[in-house]
Design a protein around this motif. Structure first.
Motif, PDB file in Angstrom:
ATOM      1  N   LEU A  65      -4.801   1.482  -3.861  1.00 23.82           N
ATOM      2  CA  LEU A  65      -3.507   0.830  -4.017  1.00 23.82           C
ATOM      3  C   LEU A  65      -3.635  -0.676  -3.831  1.00 23.82           C
ATOM      4  N   ASP A  66      -2.899  -1.419  -4.611  1.00 24.51           N
ATOM      5  CA  ASP A  66      -2.849  -2.873  -4.487  1.00 24.51           C
ATOM      6  C   ASP A  66      -1.952  -3.215  -3.298  1.00 24.51           C
ATOM      7  N   PRO A  67      -2.518  -3.834  -2.234  1.00 26.09           N
ATOM      8  CA  PRO A  67      -1.707  -4.129  -1.042  1.00 26.09           C
ATOM      9  C   PRO A  67      -0.560  -5.103  -1.315  1.00 26.09           C
ATOM     10  N   LYS A  68      -0.665  -5.875  -2.400  1.00 21.18           N
ATOM     11  CA  LYS A  68       0.398  -6.840  -2.728  1.00 21.18           C
ATOM     12  C   LYS A  68       1.558  -6.183  -3.480  1.00 21.18           C
ATOM     13  N   HIS A  69       1.321  -4.953  -3.947  1.00 17.98           N
ATOM     14  CA  HIS A  69       2.349  -4.280  -4.746  1.00 17.98           C
ATOM     15  C   HIS A  69       3.128  -3.316  -3.857  1.00 17.98           C
ATOM     16  N   VAL A  70       4.430  -3.445  -3.828  1.00 17.10           N
ATOM     17  CA  VAL A  70       5.286  -2.543  -3.058  1.00 17.10           C
ATOM     18  C   VAL A  70       5.926  -1.552  -4.038  1.00 17.10           C
ATOM     19  N   PRO A  71       5.449  -0.322  -4.065  1.00 16.83           N
ATOM     20  CA  PRO A  71       5.970   0.635  -5.044  1.00 16.83           C
ATOM     21  C   PRO A  71       7.385   1.074  -4.679  1.00 16.83           C
ATOM     22  N   PRO A  72       8.206   1.391  -5.669  1.00 12.44           N
ATOM     23  CA  PRO A  72       9.544   1.907  -5.376  1.00 12.44           C
ATOM     24  C   PRO A  72       9.470   3.321  -4.820  1.00 12.44           C
ATOM     25  N   ARG A  73      10.474   3.674  -4.007  1.00  4.81           N
ATOM     26  CA  ARG A  73      10.566   5.046  -3.515  1.00  4.81           C
ATOM     27  C   ARG A  73      11.311   5.862  -4.565  1.00  4.81           C
ATOM     28  N   ARG A  74      10.593   6.777  -5.190  1.00  2.00           N
ATOM     29  CA  ARG A  74      11.161   7.531  -6.308  1.00  2.00           C
ATOM     30  C   ARG A  74      11.627   8.905  -5.845  1.00  2.00           C
ATOM     31  N   GLU A 116      17.831  16.277  -4.955  1.00  3.17           N
ATOM     32  CA  GLU A 116      17.929  14.930  -5.533  1.00  3.17           C
ATOM     33  C   GLU A 116      17.756  13.849  -4.483  1.00  3.17           C
ATOM     34  N   GLU A 117      17.942  14.199  -3.198  1.00  3.20           N
ATOM     35  CA  GLU A 117      17.834  13.214  -2.123  1.00  3.20           C
ATOM     36  C   GLU A 117      16.409  13.050  -1.608  1.00  3.20           C
ATOM     37  N   VAL A 118      15.501  13.928  -2.040  1.00  4.77           N
ATOM     38  CA  VAL A 118      14.127  13.870  -1.551  1.00  4.77           C
ATOM     39  C   VAL A 118      13.407  12.692  -2.191  1.00  4.77           C
ATOM     40  N   HIS A 119      12.841  11.824  -1.361  1.00  9.20           N
ATOM     41  CA  HIS A 119      11.983  10.755  -1.862  1.00  9.20           C
ATOM     42  C   HIS A 119      10.538  11.109  -1.499  1.00  9.20           C
ATOM     43  N   PHE A 120       9.623  10.743  -2.359  1.00 14.89           N
ATOM     44  CA  PHE A 120       8.264  11.250  -2.230  1.00 14.89           C
ATOM     45  C   PHE A 120       7.355  10.335  -1.407  1.00 14.89           C
ATOM     46  N   HIS A 121       7.960   9.737  -0.347  1.00 17.04           N
ATOM     47  CA  HIS A 121       7.139   8.921   0.543  1.00 17.04           C
ATOM     48  C   HIS A 121       6.158   9.791   1.313  1.00 17.04           C
ATOM     49  N   GLU A 122       6.558  11.020   1.651  1.00 16.05           N
ATOM     50  CA  GLU A 122       5.744  11.852   2.525  1.00 16.05           C
ATOM     51  C   GLU A 122       4.452  12.300   1.851  1.00 16.05           C
ATOM     52  N   VAL A 123       4.472  12.428   0.525  1.00 17.36           N
ATOM     53  CA  VAL A 123       3.254  12.836  -0.176  1.00 17.36           C
ATOM     54  C   VAL A 123       2.594  11.668  -0.895  1.00 17.36           C
ATOM     55  N   GLY A 124       2.988  10.457  -0.569  1.00 18.52           N
ATOM     56  CA  GLY A 124       2.228   9.308  -1.020  1.00 18.52           C
ATOM     57  C   GLY A 124       2.702   8.632  -2.272  1.00 18.52           C
ATOM     58  N   ALA A 125       3.840   8.996  -2.846  1.00 19.64           N
ATOM     59  CA  ALA A 125       4.411   8.312  -4.014  1.00 19.64           C
ATOM     60  C   ALA A 125       3.381   8.132  -5.129  1.00 19.64           C
TER      61      ALA A 125
END
Length: 394
Positions: A65-74, A116-125
């Motif tokens: 992952l690029d440390p400068k890139h902040v990915p959206p929480r999808r 629909e409320e689940v965001h995939f932060h827990e599994v690494g986006a």
């Protein structure tokens, strides 16, 4: 004979390990980069290198992952839309979408929220998107052989999450592995991740060690932990299966002489939800001429005890019978085909002489029949004719 990939999850499974195993079997990293570029997701690059774990050589796949890139929480609809508009082959899109729906359903259930409320932060986006879509893309480029797996090692202890310290296997992982045989090798680590559990439980047709096959090629996907014994790896065996494979199942039966038809139907649904492979009810005449039913449940050994308890607690029965049986299963695969009536999922079984038998999924058949104002019989004939025509051309 039919080609398959058998995953030996003796040390668990994670998304990156499963992708690494396919690359070690001969999957092409350049093609994988090309496929994943279609997603239009920024902020990562792929790397795959030959490494060693406990003296075992394999491929370590890494999403950097690029440390400068902040990915959206999808959330799930956003991820499905991302995959759907990628232009990847339809089977890749369909399989990846099924995996993500399973993850979303599991996360929603354990966290008590709407899917629909689940965001995939827990599994690494980004990691999760790359691992799931990458696995499906590699599998498709390899000819989409059937997928099978051993029981999955899960480990024990605790894992740190955004929600605090949770037991291993993590709640979503265990939910995803419902109906799948698991093992605890006594290692106090998280051996199986939610992404690994979702890929295996969604895409593998069978689990166990009773498969009979001829190994053709072997690959190893390595994890990040530098553990010596057992090595942090998953083994993938590209193999040829016999025309019919065999395994062992448990047969659980009970007699019901005072249950209504609605109660029997509910019991069938509950057994299937508890992990039964199949359930059947047979009308019988019992002692003193009383009408009744014999309920017969097929289950894997790991689910048999729970189904026994269910039958004793949720039916009028005072006892159950149980025995082990061998069964033979024809090789089969599922495909989604586009017909003039709409998309229909079909099961394709291979017979001993190499010929194939095609059967449309009833729910899809009923849907297209109703949508086109046709009888089921006419819709079935139309679908089978179009599938046969498309297969002759292909």
């Amino acid at each position: 004979m039919g080609e398959a990939i058998y995953f030996d999850c003796f040390s668990g499974a994670a998304g990156d390990m499963l992708v690494g195993a396919l690359l070690d079997l001969g999957g092409d990293l350049a093609s994988l980069r090309e496929d994943l570029s279609r997603l239009g997701v920024a902020g990562f690059e792929l790397a795959a290198a030959k490494k060693w774990r406990g003296g075992l050589a394999g491929t370590h796949f890494e999403v950097r992952l690029d440390p400068k890139h902040v990915p959206p929480r999808r959330n799930l609809p956003q991820i499905l839309a991302l995959i759907g508009k990628s232009g990847l082959p339809a089977p890749v899109v369909e399989r990846a979408a099924r995996v993500f729906r399973r993850i979303g359903e599991a996360e929603a259930k354990v966290h008590g929220c709407a899917i629909e409320e689940v965001h995939f932060h827990e599994v690494g986006a980004i990691d999760s998107i790359v691992d799931v879509v990458g696995f499906c893309a590699l599998h498709h480029r390899m000819g989409a052989p059937r997928l099978l797996s051993s029981p999955v090692a899960v480990g024990e202890g605790y894992v740190e999450t955004e929600h605090g310290r949770l037991p291993v296997p993590a709640m979503a992982t265990l939910e995803l592995l419902r109906g799948v045989p698991i093992e605890n090798p006594g290692i106090r680590e998280e051996l199986c991740t939610p992404t690994g559990a979702a890929l295996l439980s969604t895409l593998c047709e069978g689990f166990g060690r009773a498969f009979s096959f001829v190994p053709r090629r072997v690959g190893y996907g390595l994890g990040t932990r530098e553990r010596e014994s057992p090595p942090n790896a998953v083994r993938a065996v590209l193999c040829e299966l016999a025309a019919g494979r065999g395994d062992e199942v448990e047969v659980i039966e009970t007699n019901l002489d005072d249950a209504t038809g609605q109660e029997v139907a509910r019991l069938i649904d509950r057994c299937l939800a508890a992990g039964a492979l199949d359930v059947a009810a047979f009308p019988v005449v019992m002692k003193k001429g009383r009408p009744g039913h014999v309920l017969q449940v097929l289950a894997r050994a790991d689910a048999a005890a729970a189904i026994e308890s269910l039958l004793l607690s949720d039916s009028p029965s005072l006892g159950v019978r149980r025995h082990s049986a061998s069964r033979r299963i024809l090789p089969r695969r599922s495909e989604t085909v586009a017909t003039s009536l709409g998309e229909v999922r079909v099961k394709i079984a291979t017979l001993d002489d190499g010929s194939e038998r095609v059967a449309p999924e009833f729910d899809d058949l009923a849907r297209v029949a109703e949508a086109n104002a046709l009888s089921l019989d006419v819709a079935r004939r139309r679908v089978l004719e179009e599938v046969a025509k498309a297969r002759r051309k292909g």
